[in-house]
Motif scaffolding. Structure first.
Motif, PDB file in Angstrom:
ATOM      1  N   ILE A 139      44.435  49.881  39.431  1.00 55.19           N
ATOM      2  CA  ILE A 139      44.063  48.493  39.690  1.00 55.19           C
ATOM      3  C   ILE A 139      42.813  48.513  40.574  1.00 55.19           C
ATOM      4  CG2 ILE A 139      44.794  46.319  40.708  1.00 55.19           C
ATOM      5  CD1 ILE A 139      47.736  47.363  40.183  1.00 55.19           C
ATOM      6  N   LEU A 140      41.712  47.969  40.051  1.00 55.80           N
ATOM      7  CA  LEU A 140      40.441  47.973  40.767  1.00 55.80           C
ATOM      8  C   LEU A 140      40.274  46.636  41.490  1.00 55.80           C
ATOM      9  CD1 LEU A 140      38.350  49.604  37.917  1.00 55.80           C
ATOM     10  CD2 LEU A 140      39.507  50.723  39.847  1.00 55.80           C
ATOM     11  N   LEU A 141      40.144  46.712  42.802  1.00 52.16           N
ATOM     12  CA  LEU A 141      40.187  45.517  43.639  1.00 52.16           C
ATOM     13  C   LEU A 141      38.822  44.873  43.857  1.00 52.16           C
ATOM     14  CD1 LEU A 141      42.726  46.713  46.342  1.00 52.16           C
ATOM     15  CD2 LEU A 141      43.164  45.369  44.283  1.00 52.16           C
ATOM     16  N   ASP A 142      38.836  43.553  43.967  1.00 50.92           N
ATOM     17  CA  ASP A 142      37.670  42.762  44.328  1.00 50.92           C
ATOM     18  C   ASP A 142      37.728  42.545  45.840  1.00 50.92           C
ATOM     19  OD1 ASP A 142      35.769  40.857  44.902  1.00 50.92           O
ATOM     20  OD2 ASP A 142      36.352  39.508  43.278  1.00 50.92           O
ATOM     21  N   ILE A 143      37.005  43.343  46.568  1.00 45.46           N
ATOM     22  CA  ILE A 143      37.057  43.325  48.030  1.00 45.46           C
ATOM     23  C   ILE A 143      36.634  41.973  48.598  1.00 45.46           C
ATOM     24  CG2 ILE A 143      36.006  44.310  50.114  1.00 45.46           C
ATOM     25  CD1 ILE A 143      38.258  45.968  48.838  1.00 45.46           C
ATOM     26  N   HIS A 144      35.630  41.328  48.003  1.00 43.33           N
ATOM     27  CA  HIS A 144      35.184  40.025  48.504  1.00 43.33           C
ATOM     28  C   HIS A 144      36.326  39.007  48.474  1.00 43.33           C
ATOM     29  CE1 HIS A 144      31.280  41.889  47.677  1.00 43.33           C
ATOM     30  NE2 HIS A 144      30.849  41.100  48.637  1.00 43.33           N
ATOM     31  N   SER A 145      37.096  39.015  47.403  1.00 46.20           N
ATOM     32  CA  SER A 145      38.221  38.086  47.284  1.00 46.20           C
ATOM     33  C   SER A 145      39.325  38.428  48.281  1.00 46.20           C
ATOM     34  CB  SER A 145      38.776  38.125  45.859  1.00 46.20           C
ATOM     35  OG  SER A 145      39.926  37.339  45.765  1.00 46.20           O
ATOM     36  N   ILE A 146      39.629  39.706  48.421  1.00 49.82           N
ATOM     37  CA  ILE A 146      40.688  40.133  49.348  1.00 49.82           C
ATOM     38  C   ILE A 146      40.348  39.753  50.782  1.00 49.82           C
ATOM     39  CG2 ILE A 146      41.782  42.177  50.372  1.00 49.82           C
ATOM     40  CD1 ILE A 146      41.590  43.394  47.510  1.00 49.82           C
ATOM     41  N   LEU A 147      39.090  39.891  51.138  1.00 52.62           N
ATOM     42  CA  LEU A 147      38.659  39.568  52.494  1.00 52.62           C
ATOM     43  C   LEU A 147      38.352  38.088  52.664  1.00 52.62           C
ATOM     44  CD1 LEU A 147      36.295  42.608  53.202  1.00 52.62           C
ATOM     45  CD2 LEU A 147      38.724  42.347  53.760  1.00 52.62           C
ATOM     46  N   GLU A 148      38.496  37.336  51.575  1.00 60.20           N
ATOM     47  CA  GLU A 148      38.220  35.889  51.577  1.00 60.20           C
ATOM     48  C   GLU A 148      36.830  35.580  52.093  1.00 60.20           C
ATOM     49  OE1 GLU A 148      41.510  34.137  53.760  1.00 60.20           O
ATOM     50  OE2 GLU A 148      42.807  34.293  52.018  1.00 60.20           O
ATOM     51  N   LEU A 149      35.841  36.385  51.651  1.00 63.25           N
ATOM     52  CA  LEU A 149      34.472  36.176  52.113  1.00 63.25           C
ATOM     53  C   LEU A 149      33.870  34.894  51.548  1.00 63.25           C
ATOM     54  CD1 LEU A 149      33.017  39.785  52.058  1.00 63.25           C
ATOM     55  CD2 LEU A 149      33.792  38.438  53.999  1.00 63.25           C
TER      56      LEU A 149
END
Length: 154
Positions: A139-149
């Motif tokens: 599962i390749l994560l979208d870091i911007h979404s996870i960090l709520e940027l």
């Protein structure tokens, strides 16, 4: 605007692979600064419930996110295998707590598929795709979404 539109275009992307529960996850190596063993984490009052607190990383204060809480997974204890992956995203340094970190993988772009409605574990906006490597799915994560940027207008 995708991490794949970054500078060099190639047919292969590199990901740091880590585990939560029995699943493998990946984050683009472009964001990864270093992988650390878990050290003392200081709680911060009134932070999001998935923010464990902050660590002192060689004089820099770094917030640490518990990905298990962020993804509504069952809690686990920190073990000798647990790692904090330190990321640098948009001039911000942040750590993500993982069960373990195992390797760096090259994943050909043609082996990365969009998630659609395949996943129920993670909000699909947190996932950029699923990488298929041999018989593994990552599962390749979208870091911007996870960090709520995209919501970080304080």
């Amino acid at each position: 605007m995708s991490q794949y539109e970054n500078g060099k275009q190639s047919d292969v992307d590199q990901f740091v692979i880590f585990r939560l529960d029995q699943e493998s996850y990946g984050v683009s190596i472009h964001y990864v600064e270093i992988i650390e063993k878990v050290t003392a984490i200081t709680r911060v009052p009134n932070s999001n419930d998935f923010v464990l607190g902050v660590i002192n990383l060689r004089g820099e204060i770094v917030p640490v996110i518990d990905l298990r809480k962020r993804f509504n997974l069952s809690p686990s204890t920190i073990t000798e295998e647990s790692r904090i992956i330190i990321l640098s995203v948009e001039d911000m340094t942040v750590g993500i707590l993982t069960d373990s970190s195992s390797e760096v993988l090259n994943i050909p772009k043609n082996q990365i598929e969009n998630t659609g409605t395949v996943l129920s574990i993670v909000d699909e906006t947190s996932v950029e795709g699923i990488g298929k490597v041999d018989d593994r799915m990552i599962i390749l994560l979208d870091i911007h979404s996870i960090l709520e940027l995209d919501k970080a207008e304080n």
